[in-house]
Write an enzyme that holds these catalytic residues in place. Sequence first.
Site, mmCIF file in Angstrom:
data_model
loop_
_atom_site.group_PDB
_atom_site.id
_atom_site.type_symbol
_atom_site.label_atom_id
_atom_site.label_comp_id
_atom_site.label_asym_id
_atom_site.label_seq_id
_atom_site.Cartn_x
_atom_site.Cartn_y
_atom_site.Cartn_z
ATOM 1 N N ARG A 27 0.834 -1.206 0.000
ATOM 2 C CA ARG A 27 0.000 0.000 0.000
ATOM 3 C C ARG A 27 0.868 1.255 0.000
ATOM 4 N NH1 ARG A 27 -0.412 4.566 2.812
ATOM 5 N NH2 ARG A 27 -0.039 3.391 4.733
ATOM 6 N N ASP A 28 1.568 1.498 1.090
ATOM 7 C CA ASP A 28 2.399 2.696 1.211
ATOM 8 C C ASP A 28 3.518 2.691 0.185
ATOM 9 O OD1 ASP A 28 3.317 5.085 2.230
ATOM 10 O OD2 ASP A 28 4.291 4.202 3.977
ATOM 11 N N HIS A 220 6.550 3.850 12.847
ATOM 12 C CA HIS A 220 6.616 3.848 11.382
ATOM 13 C C HIS A 220 7.720 4.833 10.978
ATOM 14 C CE1 HIS A 220 4.358 3.584 7.374
ATOM 15 N NE2 HIS A 220 5.316 4.457 7.152
ATOM 16 N N HIS A 222 10.839 6.314 8.494
ATOM 17 C CA HIS A 222 11.444 6.449 7.166
ATOM 18 C C HIS A 222 12.948 6.615 7.332
ATOM 19 C CE1 HIS A 222 7.747 7.353 4.511
ATOM 20 N NE2 HIS A 222 7.328 6.839 5.655
ATOM 21 N N CYS A 253 6.234 9.331 0.678
ATOM 22 C CA CYS A 253 4.978 10.015 0.957
ATOM 23 C C CYS A 253 4.699 10.973 -0.186
ATOM 24 C CB CYS A 253 5.037 10.777 2.276
ATOM 25 S SG CYS A 253 3.519 11.708 2.611
ATOM 26 N N ASN A 262 10.449 3.900 3.178
ATOM 27 C CA ASN A 262 10.203 3.339 4.494
ATOM 28 C C ASN A 262 11.371 2.457 4.927
ATOM 29 O OD1 ASN A 262 7.285 4.002 5.126
ATOM 30 N ND2 ASN A 262 7.025 3.055 3.124
#
Length: 313
Positions: A27-28, A220, A222, A253, A262
Site C-alpha cells: 500500500r504505502d 513507522h 522512514h 509520501c 520506508n
Amino acid sequence: MTAAGLPMEVAVEGLPTRVRIHEVGARDGLQNEGTVVPTEIKAEFIHRLAAAGLPLVEATSFVHPRWVPQLADAEQLFPLLGDLDPHRLPVLVPNERGLDRALALGARRIAVFASATESFAKANLNRTVDGALAMFAPVVDRAKDAKVHVRGYLSMCFGDPWEGPVPIARVVRVCRALLDLGCDELSLGDTIGVATPGHVQTLLASLNEAGVPTSRLGVHFHDTYGQALANTFAALQHGVTTVDASAGGLGGCPYAKSATGNLATEDLVWMLHGLGIETGVDLDRLTATSVWMAEVLGRPSPSRTVRALSHKE
C-alpha cells in the site's frame, strides 16, 4: 540465500521477545510508484508477502482515485485476496464513503490517517487537524459497531517539512484524541525521516505519562537520514512490539517530497533475528519477493539486506 547461522543471535536484555511486523509495501510502497502496477501483480505481491510469514499485510486504500491513482483498483484487488484471512489485510479509509467500500468487500481491519501538524493535514486531507478528527469520528464509531479493528496513523510526529520541529505536546494531544475516538492502536509516523533515538524515547515516555500505554503503539520510520533502525531499536528498548516496514524499502509520501523510503522489512528482520527476537518471517522468502518486485518495477531494491542476500545467489 541466507548464510547458515547468520545473523548470529545475540540477545540484548530488556527487549521484547517477539515483534509483530506491520507490512506496508503493497500500500504505502506501491502508492508512490510513478506508474500503476497491474492489479494481478499487486495480488501476487500480497500473497507472496503473506506466504513469507508477515502477519499483517496492508493491502490497499479506499481513497478517491483522483488522489491516489495507483490504488484506484481497490474494488478489483480485494476479491483476489479472498483466500487470505481479512484480519491480516488492513486497508486505509479516509471517510465514511471509504469505509462503506471497505466493509462491502469484507475488510476487517481499517486505518484512518491523521496529522500532528496543520500544514500536513491541509496537504493530505484538505482539513485542519481537528477537522480531520471530526471526519474520522463517525468512521471509527461505525467500524467499531461492525467489530472492525481500527488503527490510527499519525503523520509528522517528529518533524514537518513546512513547520519544522513538532512539539511533543502537540503529538501527544492528537494521539490522545485518536484513542478517545476509539482507535485500537496508533502508529507513530516519522513521515520525513528526521527522528533520532532520544526523540523517539522522549515521545514514547510522554505518551505514557498522558495515559497512552506502549502496548497500543506502533512505530513507522522512514530512512531519509539513515536513522530508521536506530530509531526502531530505541522503540524496542521502550517496549514497543509493533513495527511498520515495507518490503524492499518501497515507499515514501506523495505529499511530503523530502520523504524517502520506508524502513525496509528485510533490514528490520535481519536486525530482529540477530537480537533473537521472533517475527515469524522467513527472510529468504521475503528477500526473494522483494527481488521479484524490484524486477517488476525495473530498478534495484534500496534495502541493504536484499542487496547483500541476493548477491549471494
